[in-house]
Enzyme design. Structure first.
Site, PDB file in Angstrom:
ATOM      1  N   THR A 145       0.844  -1.196   0.000  1.00  0.00           N
ATOM      2  CA  THR A 145       0.000   0.000   0.000  1.00  0.00           C
ATOM      3  C   THR A 145       0.883   1.252   0.000  1.00  0.00           C
ATOM      4  O   THR A 145       1.585   1.506   0.975  1.00  0.00           O
ATOM      5  CB  THR A 145      -0.933  -0.020   1.221  1.00  0.00           C
ATOM      6  OG1 THR A 145      -1.716  -1.204   1.138  1.00  0.00           O
ATOM      7  CG2 THR A 145      -1.836   1.199   1.251  1.00  0.00           C
ATOM      8  N   CYS A 305      -3.620  -2.370   9.335  1.00  0.00           N
ATOM      9  CA  CYS A 305      -3.955  -1.655   8.094  1.00  0.00           C
ATOM     10  C   CYS A 305      -4.752  -0.374   8.309  1.00  0.00           C
ATOM     11  O   CYS A 305      -4.303   0.701   7.924  1.00  0.00           O
ATOM     12  CB  CYS A 305      -4.737  -2.590   7.175  1.00  0.00           C
ATOM     13  SG  CYS A 305      -3.812  -4.079   6.829  1.00  0.00           S
TER      14      CYS A 305
HETATM   15  C1  UGA Z   1      -8.583  -4.577   6.384  1.00  0.00           C
HETATM   16  C2  UGA Z   1      -9.579  -4.565   5.211  1.00  0.00           C
HETATM   17  O1  UGA Z   1     -10.839  -5.116   5.620  1.00  0.00           O
HETATM   18  C3  UGA Z   1      -9.035  -5.358   4.026  1.00  0.00           C
HETATM   19  O2  UGA Z   1      -9.915  -5.239   2.928  1.00  0.00           O
HETATM   20  C4  UGA Z   1      -7.648  -4.813   3.650  1.00  0.00           C
HETATM   21  O3  UGA Z   1      -7.062  -5.567   2.605  1.00  0.00           O
HETATM   22  C5  UGA Z   1      -6.741  -4.858   4.850  1.00  0.00           C
HETATM   23  O4  UGA Z   1      -7.323  -4.100   5.929  1.00  0.00           O
HETATM   24  C6  UGA Z   1      -5.415  -4.262   4.448  1.00  0.00           C
HETATM   25  O5  UGA Z   1      -5.364  -3.080   4.120  1.00  0.00           O
HETATM   26  O6  UGA Z   1      -4.427  -5.014   4.341  1.00  0.00           O
HETATM   27  P1  UGA Z   1      -7.965  -6.352   8.305  1.00  0.00           P
HETATM   28  O7  UGA Z   1      -7.158  -5.243   8.899  1.00  0.00           O
HETATM   29  O8  UGA Z   1      -7.362  -7.707   8.160  1.00  0.00           O
HETATM   30  O9  UGA Z   1      -8.470  -5.935   6.829  1.00  0.00           O
HETATM   31  O10 UGA Z   1      -9.247  -6.555   9.233  1.00  0.00           O
HETATM   32  P2  UGA Z   1     -10.809  -6.198   9.184  1.00  0.00           P
HETATM   33  O11 UGA Z   1     -11.574  -7.443   9.213  1.00  0.00           O
HETATM   34  O12 UGA Z   1     -11.120  -5.228   8.127  1.00  0.00           O
HETATM   35  O13 UGA Z   1     -10.976  -5.471  10.597  1.00  0.00           O
HETATM   36  C7  UGA Z   1     -10.325  -4.219  10.846  1.00  0.00           C
HETATM   37  C8  UGA Z   1     -10.679  -3.714  12.228  1.00  0.00           C
HETATM   38  O14 UGA Z   1     -12.013  -3.246  12.271  1.00  0.00           O
HETATM   39  C9  UGA Z   1     -10.570  -4.761  13.326  1.00  0.00           C
HETATM   40  O15 UGA Z   1      -9.975  -4.143  14.442  1.00  0.00           O
HETATM   41  C10 UGA Z   1     -12.012  -5.141  13.622  1.00  0.00           C
HETATM   42  O16 UGA Z   1     -12.195  -5.588  14.940  1.00  0.00           O
HETATM   43  C11 UGA Z   1     -12.705  -3.817  13.388  1.00  0.00           C
HETATM   44  N1  UGA Z   1     -14.131  -3.939  13.025  1.00  0.00           N
HETATM   45  C12 UGA Z   1     -14.492  -4.533  11.861  1.00  0.00           C
HETATM   46  C13 UGA Z   1     -15.097  -3.398  13.858  1.00  0.00           C
HETATM   47  O17 UGA Z   1     -14.794  -2.832  14.927  1.00  0.00           O
HETATM   48  N2  UGA Z   1     -16.423  -3.480  13.486  1.00  0.00           N
HETATM   49  C14 UGA Z   1     -16.800  -4.062  12.335  1.00  0.00           C
HETATM   50  O18 UGA Z   1     -18.021  -4.096  12.050  1.00  0.00           O
HETATM   51  C15 UGA Z   1     -15.818  -4.610  11.503  1.00  0.00           C
END
Ligand code: UGA
Length: 476
Positions: A145, A305
């Site tokens: 990125t 991320c």
């Molecule tokens: C995120 C993006 O979802 C991916 O599409 C992207 O490729 C990635 O970053 C990256 O840039 O490499 P990731 O960090 O693995 O993926 O995790 P997510 O599942 O997106 O969760 C991110 C954060 O948001 C976590 O802390 C999760 O607990 C939080 N979250 C997620 C919430 O608090 N509420 C939600 O409804 C969803």
């Protein structure tokens, strides 16, 4: 620099692929492309990581990846090597993916040192002995990125490497494309094989065509899979200019982070007005224009991320003299969520001094052992500063968390963590945490048996009936 791509020179079977950086993104990309039938070599400068992979061990926890890696190695489609093999890989491959980390720099911007170093090495490799025999330009596909303009920067650094390695008149045929990654940790393999879309940005048509062909099996969903029924029948291939692809990556992560902060702000209003944020999220999420995903209120977003990408986007805007009030608010709301956890603890415990608090789940989200940007560590630090003792439980990340934060006591059973605790915080919604037996939890805990459910993951009624003092985010 931008060479020609005679269509008949390249058949899909002839693709050989290099991947530089064997982290979540690089390894998932490499293993999935090997699964599609390509010959893939993954390189990493971390010798220990490469040795472990050569022995068939994935050095981090990522469901399904170890199986795919093992299968790729057995079939001879996937191999691993150290940084010294980069010239060899560049010589024989058609596409080299760059998938190295771009961590947050001290000023909030993306630190491009790893990308820059790899670009220089690719330049040198392009003019190293034996590379003159290349039949077609090398496509350097950037998955790291990088801010808008990052692709041009990589091109310039490759060019520099070419001149450094081959002398002032040296020339090499290569082109840089942007191929942002959207996989989530914890479902990296699934997201790579069944993405919502594939985005590729380039400023000329030839490399876009190469990338479209490389991804053809995913676009047409034409590969064997254990997923039955297949979740998708076709995947959109979005081709753009270089700058737009780079912006799409940042805009996607910033939008998702903003969506979470939005529901968290609404959750605070729900608390003061007596509404229930889970019902509200359901009620708005069914509107197709809003969508129901990423509307779980709670502790907020963390990980490797969202925090760094939102920060890099703000820093880039600032560098151009733009203000980003919406992104600033997204971050401020998120920081406020951790304060809300501490406030809930203080409200019910009077003081945190001398109290014992169990942290249930330590990784930044379930199904990963990644602790980067994990709220658990920040909460433990704050509890410690307020005179409380914290004890952590995680089904996978426990040992790593103990190493990451001195003074954090780590145990390997959730009820052991709850033993004698005055309060517990559900930090990460692992199945093991969601499946907690409230009666057993209450029997293990000490008064006031407060459970702060930071992910709205447990059932309030059964918790209260079991004798727990239950508090969650935005609902009674
Ligand atoms: C995120 C993006 O979802 C991916 O599409 C992207 O490729 C990635 O970053 C990256 O840039 O490499 P990731 O960090 O693995 O993926 O995790 P997510 O599942 O997106 O969760 C991110 C954060 O948001 C976590 O802390 C999760 O607990 C939080 N979250 C997620 C919430 O608090 N509420 C939600 O409804 C969803």
């Amino acid at each position: 620099m931008h060479g020609m791509y005679p269509g008949d020179l390249l058949t899909v079977d002839s693709f050989e692929v290099g991947v530089i950086g064997a982290g979540y993104v690089g390894l998932a990309t490499g293993a999935c492309l090997a699964h599609l039938g390509y010959k893939v070599t993954c390189l990493d400068r971390d010798e220990e990581r490469i040795t472990s992979l050569q022995e068939g061990t994935v050095p981090f926890y990522e469901p399904a990846l170890d199986r795919l890696v093992a299968r790729g190695m057995r079939s001879g489609h996937l191999s691993f090597g150290g940084a010294q093999e980069l010239a060899w890989v560049v010589r024989r491959t058609d596409v080299v993916f760059v998938a190295v980390g771009t961590p947050q720099g001290d000023d909030g911007s993306a630190d491009l040192a790893n990308v820059a170093s790899v670009a220089g090495q690719i330049g040198h490799a392009l003019v190293s002995e034996g590379s003159a025999s290349r039949e077609r330009p090398l496509v350097v596909a950037n998955k790291s990125t990088v801010p808008v303009g990052g692709g041009d920067y990589v091109s310039a650094l490759i060019e520099e490497g070419v001149l450094e390695g081959g002398g002032a008149t040296a020339k090499a045929d290569f082109v840089v494309v942007s191929n942002p990654e959207f996989l989530r940790e914890g479902s990296a393999v699934y997201d790579t094989l069944f993405p919502d879309r594939i985005v590729v940005g380039a400023d000329s048509r030839g490399p876009l065509e190469i990338m479209r062909r490389l991804y053809e099996p995913i676009i047409g969903q034409d590969f064997p899979t254990e997923f039955d029924p297949r979740p998708k029948t076709a995947v959109p291939f979005v081709s753009t200019d270089l700058a737009s692809a780079e912006m799409i990556k940042y805009a996607a992560n910033a939008f998702l982070a903003t969506k979470i902060s939005f529901i968290n702000e609404i959750s605070a209003l729900c608390e003061t007005t007596g509404a229930n944020v889970s019902l509200v999220a359901n009620g708005i999420g069914l509107d197709g224009r809003i969508g129901s995903r990423f509307l779980n209120a709670g502790i907020g977003w963390g990980g490797s991320c969202f925090p760094k990408d939102v920060s890099a986007l703000r820093a880039a805007a600032l560098a151009y003299g733009y203000e980003t009030p919406l992104l600033d608010a997204t971050v401020a709301v998120n920081e406020g969520q951790l304060r809300r956890v501490i406030e809930k603890l203080e409200r019910h415990l009077d003081t945190l001094m001398g109290k014992r608090v169990a942290l249930l789940g330590l990784s930044f989200k379930p199904n990963t052992d990644d602790l980067r940007g994990a709220p658990s560590l920040e909460i433990a630090r704050q509890l410690n500063a307020l005179g409380a003792t914290s004890v952590g439980y995680d089904p996978v990340a426990g040992i790593l968390a103990g190493r990451a934060l001195q003074g954090l006591e780590v145990v390997f059973d959730p009820y052991e963590a709850l033993e004698g605790a005055n309060a517990a915080v559900v930090v990460t919604e692992w199945e093991e945490v969601k499946g907690l037996d409230p009666t057993r939890a209450a029997a293990s805990m000490r008064e006031p048996k407060l459970l702060v459910d930071g992910r709205n993951a447990l059932d309030p009624t059964s918790c209260r009936e079991a004798g727990l003092l239950y508090a969650s985010f935005g609902r009674e």
